[in-house]
Each structure stands twice: as structure tokens, then as C-alpha cells.
Design a protein around this motif. Structure first.
Motif, PDB file in Angstrom:
ATOM      1  N   SER A 171     -21.286 -46.959 -29.464  1.00  0.00           N
ATOM      2  CA  SER A 171     -21.045 -46.337 -28.888  1.00  0.00           C
ATOM      3  C   SER A 171     -20.582 -45.189 -27.441  1.00  0.00           C
ATOM      4  O   SER A 171     -20.414 -43.823 -28.024  1.00  0.00           O
ATOM      5  CB  SER A 171     -23.523 -46.374 -27.931  1.00  0.00           C
ATOM      6  N   LEU A 172     -19.584 -46.616 -27.620  1.00  0.00           N
ATOM      7  CA  LEU A 172     -19.027 -45.608 -26.015  1.00  0.00           C
ATOM      8  C   LEU A 172     -17.947 -45.099 -26.913  1.00  0.00           C
ATOM      9  O   LEU A 172     -16.810 -43.803 -26.967  1.00  0.00           O
ATOM     10  CB  LEU A 172     -18.461 -46.684 -25.443  1.00  0.00           C
ATOM     11  N   MET A 173     -17.323 -45.059 -27.849  1.00  0.00           N
ATOM     12  CA  MET A 173     -16.691 -44.661 -28.890  1.00  0.00           C
ATOM     13  C   MET A 173     -17.120 -43.249 -29.480  1.00  0.00           C
ATOM     14  O   MET A 173     -16.418 -42.354 -29.033  1.00  0.00           O
ATOM     15  CB  MET A 173     -15.889 -44.970 -30.194  1.00  0.00           C
ATOM     16  N   PHE A 174     -18.230 -43.206 -30.407  1.00  0.00           N
ATOM     17  CA  PHE A 174     -18.587 -41.912 -30.314  1.00  0.00           C
ATOM     18  C   PHE A 174     -18.980 -40.742 -29.169  1.00  0.00           C
ATOM     19  O   PHE A 174     -18.503 -39.967 -29.877  1.00  0.00           O
ATOM     20  CB  PHE A 174     -19.851 -42.292 -30.787  1.00  0.00           C
ATOM     21  N   LEU A 175     -18.882 -41.170 -28.341  1.00  0.00           N
ATOM     22  CA  LEU A 175     -19.086 -39.386 -26.801  1.00  0.00           C
ATOM     23  C   LEU A 175     -17.502 -38.991 -26.662  1.00  0.00           C
ATOM     24  O   LEU A 175     -17.935 -38.038 -26.409  1.00  0.00           O
ATOM     25  CB  LEU A 175     -19.755 -41.234 -26.001  1.00  0.00           C
ATOM     26  N   THR A 176     -16.294 -39.763 -27.285  1.00  0.00           N
ATOM     27  CA  THR A 176     -15.304 -39.170 -27.444  1.00  0.00           C
ATOM     28  C   THR A 176     -14.641 -38.630 -28.395  1.00  0.00           C
ATOM     29  O   THR A 176     -14.332 -37.248 -28.297  1.00  0.00           O
ATOM     30  CB  THR A 176     -14.025 -39.923 -27.462  1.00  0.00           C
ATOM     31  N   PHE A 177     -15.459 -38.636 -29.800  1.00  0.00           N
ATOM     32  CA  PHE A 177     -15.882 -36.966 -30.868  1.00  0.00           C
ATOM     33  C   PHE A 177     -15.877 -35.994 -30.603  1.00  0.00           C
ATOM     34  O   PHE A 177     -15.822 -34.958 -30.928  1.00  0.00           O
ATOM     35  CB  PHE A 177     -16.140 -37.945 -32.063  1.00  0.00           C
ATOM     36  N   LEU A 178     -17.333 -36.398 -29.408  1.00  0.00           N
ATOM     37  CA  LEU A 178     -17.294 -35.108 -28.663  1.00  0.00           C
ATOM     38  C   LEU A 178     -17.347 -34.432 -27.005  1.00  0.00           C
ATOM     39  O   LEU A 178     -17.525 -34.892 -25.931  1.00  0.00           O
ATOM     40  CB  LEU A 178     -19.323 -34.995 -29.157  1.00  0.00           C
ATOM     41  N   GLY A 179     -15.821 -33.544 -27.561  1.00  0.00           N
ATOM     42  CA  GLY A 179     -15.154 -33.187 -25.779  1.00  0.00           C
ATOM     43  C   GLY A 179     -13.747 -33.758 -25.804  1.00  0.00           C
ATOM     44  O   GLY A 179     -13.147 -34.684 -26.741  1.00  0.00           O
ATOM     45  N   SER A 237      -6.279 -44.407 -23.847  1.00  0.00           N
ATOM     46  CA  SER A 237      -7.338 -45.252 -24.202  1.00  0.00           C
ATOM     47  C   SER A 237      -7.431 -46.877 -23.976  1.00  0.00           C
ATOM     48  O   SER A 237      -8.151 -47.809 -23.854  1.00  0.00           O
ATOM     49  CB  SER A 237      -7.845 -45.229 -25.740  1.00  0.00           C
ATOM     50  N   PHE A 238      -6.242 -47.706 -23.808  1.00  0.00           N
ATOM     51  CA  PHE A 238      -5.804 -49.037 -23.334  1.00  0.00           C
ATOM     52  C   PHE A 238      -6.760 -49.183 -21.854  1.00  0.00           C
ATOM     53  O   PHE A 238      -6.144 -50.411 -21.891  1.00  0.00           O
ATOM     54  CB  PHE A 238      -4.450 -49.194 -23.770  1.00  0.00           C
ATOM     55  N   GLN A 239      -6.320 -48.289 -21.513  1.00  0.00           N
ATOM     56  CA  GLN A 239      -6.946 -47.704 -19.336  1.00  0.00           C
ATOM     57  C   GLN A 239      -7.974 -47.915 -19.697  1.00  0.00           C
ATOM     58  O   GLN A 239      -9.264 -47.282 -18.489  1.00  0.00           O
ATOM     59  CB  GLN A 239      -6.100 -47.467 -18.501  1.00  0.00           C
ATOM     60  N   VAL A 240      -8.947 -47.648 -21.026  1.00  0.00           N
ATOM     61  CA  VAL A 240     -10.759 -46.842 -20.802  1.00  0.00           C
ATOM     62  C   VAL A 240     -11.619 -47.815 -19.470  1.00  0.00           C
ATOM     63  O   VAL A 240     -11.181 -49.180 -20.068  1.00  0.00           O
ATOM     64  CB  VAL A 240     -11.146 -46.862 -21.489  1.00  0.00           C
ATOM     65  N   PHE A 241     -12.458 -47.284 -18.326  1.00  0.00           N
ATOM     66  CA  PHE A 241     -12.852 -47.763 -17.659  1.00  0.00           C
ATOM     67  C   PHE A 241     -14.642 -47.186 -17.079  1.00  0.00           C
ATOM     68  O   PHE A 241     -15.246 -47.610 -17.611  1.00  0.00           O
ATOM     69  CB  PHE A 241     -11.845 -48.046 -16.303  1.00  0.00           C
ATOM     70  N   MET A 242     -14.020 -46.024 -16.810  1.00  0.00           N
ATOM     71  CA  MET A 242     -15.210 -44.941 -16.623  1.00  0.00           C
ATOM     72  C   MET A 242     -16.861 -45.743 -17.453  1.00  0.00           C
ATOM     73  O   MET A 242     -17.395 -45.429 -16.766  1.00  0.00           O
ATOM     74  CB  MET A 242     -14.988 -43.932 -16.602  1.00  0.00           C
ATOM     75  N   SER A 243     -16.385 -45.318 -18.789  1.00  0.00           N
ATOM     76  CA  SER A 243     -17.970 -45.205 -19.735  1.00  0.00           C
ATOM     77  C   SER A 243     -18.294 -46.158 -19.297  1.00  0.00           C
ATOM     78  O   SER A 243     -19.436 -47.176 -19.169  1.00  0.00           O
ATOM     79  CB  SER A 243     -17.356 -44.919 -20.843  1.00  0.00           C
ATOM     80  N   ALA A 244     -17.171 -47.896 -19.346  1.00  0.00           N
ATOM     81  CA  ALA A 244     -17.551 -49.114 -19.726  1.00  0.00           C
ATOM     82  C   ALA A 244     -18.149 -49.807 -17.913  1.00  0.00           C
ATOM     83  O   ALA A 244     -19.412 -50.497 -18.000  1.00  0.00           O
ATOM     84  CB  ALA A 244     -16.619 -50.079 -20.240  1.00  0.00           C
ATOM     85  N   TYR A 245     -17.660 -48.841 -17.305  1.00  0.00           N
ATOM     86  CA  TYR A 245     -18.353 -49.282 -16.034  1.00  0.00           C
ATOM     87  C   TYR A 245     -19.341 -48.692 -15.522  1.00  0.00           C
ATOM     88  O   TYR A 245     -20.601 -49.245 -15.126  1.00  0.00           O
ATOM     89  CB  TYR A 245     -17.138 -48.293 -14.687  1.00  0.00           C
ATOM     90  N   LEU A 246     -19.044 -47.507 -15.845  1.00  0.00           N
ATOM     91  CA  LEU A 246     -20.859 -46.335 -15.223  1.00  0.00           C
ATOM     92  C   LEU A 246     -22.487 -46.724 -15.969  1.00  0.00           C
ATOM     93  O   LEU A 246     -23.752 -46.690 -16.256  1.00  0.00           O
ATOM     94  CB  LEU A 246     -20.261 -45.032 -15.739  1.00  0.00           C
ATOM     95  N   MET A 247     -21.756 -46.415 -17.813  1.00  0.00           N
ATOM     96  CA  MET A 247     -22.751 -46.843 -18.429  1.00  0.00           C
ATOM     97  C   MET A 247     -23.168 -47.698 -19.311  1.00  0.00           C
ATOM     98  O   MET A 247     -24.669 -48.148 -19.048  1.00  0.00           O
ATOM     99  CB  MET A 247     -22.387 -46.333 -19.759  1.00  0.00           C
TER     100      MET A 247
END
Lengths: 304, 285
Positions: A171-179, A237-247
């Protein structure tokens, strides 16, 4: 007497030096100061810290203990795998989407080009917090969640998108496809504009197919842009943080714990500064290694 | 026969064009959908969850969610003010300091120029996580700046990326202009102020816009170094709403709209600069 002349000379030379170069050094003084205080010092301090157990009053030197701990830590391998999966699942697809959109837009007139550039860029202006909260809402596990409403149309039952181990990371991956394709798209358009038309005209004379023109002309000539996009996006993407933290707060069952999130947790939730510093250096090394590899394998026939 | 072939080509051309437009419009609708959904659901009454059924046209229009968001914390307006102030100061500082450094690195010759430049550039390659902890300790424990504007602003006062951008942009300004000004006995700072800065304005504008938007949207650093509610930025405040009340999606979306509307307005007003800006730094100049 000679000594005094020497001193005079040196003084004159110094004055000349200041006259010639003084302004230059004033112009760059603040950036250098900022660099020393907020980049170089923290970098060296972090290196020292990674060999210590941090205490506010005097840290304890522990050698490679933090690194050994991290290497044997199951959660770190899990975070590493999650980050890798996230990168492999998002970066290539997003590059293909950007390229595809750019190829389509490139064939249109100037006004349409500007219109589509602007509309694809718009989502990139929204903050990470905004995007994360909107998608948190879209993935709401109740039937009212937009994603659930959507799959109901096809007769599927409710899914707890962010709450289940098998769907959370996807789900976290999918949201990057839109936008978020705006800048890649614009970069590709700029490089497409730089390819001389005569090359395509020559190919037309040879009655080359569209695919063959793409394969043999467009793709090779876009390679520097693709390489740039690849390196920048992989690092990001190796530093992805925001979605993991907030979602998802890294859950469920650490399914969305990325390396950046793990470092944050170790540092600012458990105050294990030494372990977090060791993890951050391993992350930095991985990023550098991957960037070098990409340049080596993709950059061999790229001219700058 | 000849005419027929021409017509045929025309037809296939228009079919292809039509298909391209269709795909692009469909895809852009997809990418708009999350933001559209945010906007639509922010106008829904927070107490009627039944109205969350997706419709293209909003079924109700009430500002109840907005008033809920503004009352959940009395500091919401303060957050917006903080964000505006911090982004403004950071942008001004970058306009001033990054363009000066960009001028020095692109047009002036001095011992160590390249060494200084590449030393600065090397910091782009260091992931933020590495320097984060010592930076935090430095600002919060050593400088004792926790919960101040200084803490948020200081590390961002001049970004290396902006210096790079300005250097790239200013390289294209003809050096003869500078030489002419020098003959007129302009001081180095005078040349920067009267010749270089005015000529670099389009590039400076691009840099300013990206810096402002980036700072406005920044979450992590302001989140780390602020503790009291009055010092939060809008992004940090918005995220705190999530943790305070994660079931109230209407007000949450209202907050998300409030946090992003200024940037959307900025984007529509200054679209030209946004669309130019991305290519300045990336394409080798």
C-alpha cells in the motif's frame, strides 16, 4: 633593516592578497561556516558515536560492538529487506511512468505540453504530511475507505490495507504511483527536446518501426537522464520515512519498518544514539555503493 | 489515389492524437484523485460518516470540518504564521547567501576555489540520517536552542544545493559585463549587487520558490526541535492532529487542505518558474 623590509614586503603581499581575493572569501564564508558546523562536525561526531554507547555525561567507548549488534539484529535485516523491496517496487515503475508520460506529452503542441506538465507537477507541491494523511484516509479499513469502495465495485471484500502484513508495504508503494512524476517528466521532456530531429528523419528513410526508433535512438540518448533519475530516486527511496512514520508507524509486525524509520526509532524513541549512528553509517555506505554500481553499469556508455 | 493516402494518414494521425489525449487525461485524473478526495471530504460534516460514500460531486458543503480543525488546537493560526515566517526567512537568507556564493564560485578566481566548491558539494551525498543525531544534540543540548525559530532556521540558512543552482545559472552570464563594471571601479560587492544579481533574477526566482515550498513542506527537523505547541509549524501541527484524533477524517482533510492551499496558489501563480526550475540544476549547463 633587511628584516623590516621583509616584514613590509609580507605586509604588502598580504594586503594585495586581501585586495584581490578578500571579497571572494567573504562571499563564501557563511556557506563554509554552515558546512563546518552543521555537516562536517556532525558527520565526524556521528562516526565517533557509532563506536560508543552514548551517555549525556561522558560516553563509553565500545569499539565495533554497535556494528556487530546491528549486523546480527534481525530487525535490521528486516528493515533492509523492506527498504530494498520498496525501492525495487517503486523506482523502476515510477521511472517508466515518467518516461511514458513524457513520450506521450512530447508529441503534443506547446500549449498542451504546458498544461500536462503543470497538472502532473501539481501533486508534488503538496507536503509529505498532506499526502500521507490523505492516503491514510483512502486506505481506511472501514467500508467507507475510498480504496475499499473502489474494490467493492469489483465484488471484493473489505481489506485492512495498512493493518495487514501482506498489504501494508504494498500500500505504501502503491501511493507513489499516483503523483510525484512531475519533475521526472519535465526532465525527460527537456532531454527529448535535445535529441536532433535529423536522427529520426534518417531512421524514417530506412523505414524503421516506432519500436526500433525508440530502442535504437530515444532510449540510448535518454540514458544520462535515466541514470540521473535512477540514482536520485534510489537514494530517495532508501531514505523513505514519512509514510512509514505517519501512516503505519513501521507496523504491522514491522512490515513497513524501513531503515530510515528504524534509525529514527532507535535514536529518538529508545535514545540508543550509538546503535542509530552505526545504522546510519551502514545506510550511507549502502547508498554510496549502489550509486557507484549504477554509474559503473549504466554509465559506461554515457557521455557527459 | 494520392489524396486518399494523404487523408488516410491524416485520420490515423488524429486517432493517435486522440488516444494520447485520452490516456494523459485519464492518468492525470488518477493523480488528481487523492487531492480531489481531500478537498471534497473536507467539506463534509465530521459527524455524518455516511456521507463518505464517494461521489464525483460533493453531496454536502459545510465548513464544520474546518471549524473543528481550528478549534482542536488554539494555535492553528500561529502554526501558519510560524511556517510563513520560517519559510520567508530561510528563503531570503538563501537568496542572499547562495547567490553570493554562486557568484564567487562561477565568476571569481581565488586560491582554493575548486577545493571549497567540491567540499561543499560532497555534503549532498551524505544522507540526512547520518548527521541527524549529532545535529540534534548540537542544536538542542549545546546551543540550547530547542523550541526557538533559530533552531529550525539555522541549519537551512544556505543550502549547498542552492549554491550549486546559482553557480550553474550564473556561469551563463557573460564575463565581459563584469570586466566592464570592474573598469568602472565598481567594488566586488557592487558588481554583485548592480550587475550579477539583476541578471540572475530569473534563476534566483526559481531558487527562491523551491526553497520556500521546500521549507513550508518540511516536517522532520521542525518536528524534532520543537516541543511546545506554539512553536510548531503547520506541517508538524497537522501531523499532531493525526495522533490526537485519527478517527476524524473530515477535519484531518480540512487541515491538509489548509496546509497545502498556500502552496497550490503559489504554484498556479508562478507556474512558469516551477516548470523551468527543475531543469536548471539537473541538465548540465
Amino acid at each position: 633593516m633587511k628584516k623590516m623590509a621583509d616584514a613590509d614586503n609580507r605586509w604588502a603581499r598580504n594586503r594585495q592578497f586581501i585586495q584581490d581575493y578578500g571579497w571572494s572569501y567573504i562571499f563564501i564564508a557563511l556557506p563554509i561556516l554552515i558546512f563546518l558546523t552543521f555537516t562536517l562536525y556532525p558527520l565526524l561526531r556521528a562516526l565517533v558515536m557509532s563506536f560508543q554507547t552514548y551517555h549525556v555525561m561522558g560516553s563509553e567507548w565500545v569499539g565495533f560492538k554497535n556494528y556487530a549488534y546491528v549486523f546480527h539484529r534481525e530487525l535490521f535485516s528486516k528493515a533492509l529487506i523492506n527498504t530494498l523491496l520498496y525501492t525495487l517496487g517503486t523506482v523502476p515503475i515510477n521511472i517508466i511512468i515518467s518516461l511514458g508520460l513524457a513520450l506521450a506529452i512530447f508529441q503534443l503542441g506547446k500549449k498542451s505540453q504546458t498544461f500536462f506538465k503543470a497538472s502532473f507537477y501539481l501533486p508534488a507541491v503538496a507536503s509529505g504530511v498532506t499526502i500521507s494523511l490523505v492516503w491514510l484516509f483512502i486506505y481506511d479499513p472501514m467500508p467507507e475507505g475510498l480504496m475499499n469502495q473502489f474494490i467493492h465495485l469489483f465484488g471484493f471484500a473489505n481489506v485492512n490495507w495498512l493493518g495487514k502484513v501482506d498489504t501494508a508495504l504494498l500500500s505504501l508503494m502503491f501511493l507513489t504511483f499516483l503523483g510525484g512524476h512531475g519533475s521526472g517528466l519535465i526532465l525527460y521532456l527537456a532531454s527529448l527536446g535535445g535529441i536532433p530531429k535529423t536522427i529520426y528523419e534518417a531512421a524514417d528513410i530506412d523505414a524503421a518501426s516506432t519500436w526500433s526508433k525508440f530502442r535504437n535512438i530515444t532510449w540510448p540518448l535518454l540514458k544520462p537522464t535515466t541514470l540521473y533519475m535512477l540514482v536520485i530516486n534510489v537514494i530517495g527511496s532508501f531514505q523513505v520515512f514519512m509514510s512509514a512514520y505517519l501512516m503505519t508507524s513501521g507496523g504491522p509486525d514491522h512490515a513497513t519498518t524501513t531503515i530510515a524509520y528504524l534509525i529514527y526509532q532507535d535514536a529518538f524513541e529508545y535514545f540508543e544514539f550509538g546503535v542509530a549512528a552505526a545504522e546510519s553509517f551502514i545506510l550511507a555506505l549502502i547508498i554510496v555503493a549502489i550509486s557507484v554500481l549504477q554509474f559503473k553499469y549504466m554509465g559506461s556508455d554515457v557521455e557527459y | 489515389m494520392k489524396g486518399e493516402i494523404k487523408d488516410l494518414k491524416g485520420a490515423s494521425f488524429y486517432i493517435k492524437r486522440g488516444l494520447i489525449y485520452m490516456v494523459l487525461i485519464l492518468w492525470s485524473l488518477f493523480t488528481f484523485l487523492p487531492l480531489y478526495w481531500m478537498l471534497v471530504s473536507s467539506f463534509i460534516d465530521p459527524n455524518s460518516s455516511a456521507s463518505l460514500q464517494f461521489t464525483l460531486v460533493p453531496k454536502e458543503f459545510t465548513l464544520a470540518s474546518y471549524s473543528y480543525f481550528f478549534t482542536f488546537n488554539k494555535n492553528v493560526l500561529r502554526w501558519l504564521f510560524n511556517s510563513l515566517l520560517i519559510s520567508g526567512v530561510v528563503t531570503l537568507a538563501n537568496v542572499f547567501f547562495a547567490s553570493m556564493a554562486g557568484y564567487a564560485f562561477s565568476k571569481l578566481r581565488f586560491p582554493g576555489r575548486n577545493a571549497f566548491f567540491w567540499t561543499l558539494m560532497s555534503s549532498i551525498m551524505i544522507p540526512g540520517q547520518v548527521t541527524l543525531i549529532p545535529l540534534y544534540i548540537l542544536v538542542v543540548n549545546v546551543f540550547n536552542m530547542s523550541d526557538t525559530y533559530f533552531a529550525i532556521i539555522l541549519p537551512g540558512v544556505v543550502s549547498v544545493y542552492n549554491i550549486f543552482l546559482m553557480k550553474q545559472y550564473m556561469t551563463s552570464i557573460p564575463s565581459t559585463l563584469i570586466d566592464a563594471a570592474r573598469i568602472d571601479a565598481c567594488s566586488e560587492f557592487g558588481i554583485f549587487r548592480k550587475v550579477i544579481f539583476p541578471m540572475a533574477k530569473p534563476g534566483v526566482a526559481v531558487m527562491a520558490i523551491f526553497t520556500f515550498v521546500g521549507q513550508w513542506n518540511d516536517f522532520f527537523w521542525p518536528f524534532l526541535v520543537t516541543k511546545t505547541s506554539t512553536m510548531r509549524t503547520i506541517q508538524v501541527g497537522l501531523s499532531s492532529f493525526k495522533f490526537a484524533d485519527s478517527t476524524q477524517f473530515g477535519p484531518m482533510m480540512a487541515g491538509a487542505v489548509i496546509a497545502s492551499i498556500p502552496m497550490f496558489i503559489l504554484f498556479f501563480a508562478l507556474q512558469k518558474y516551477f516548470l523551468q526550475g527543475i531543469t536548471i540544476g539537473a541538465i548540465k549547463g
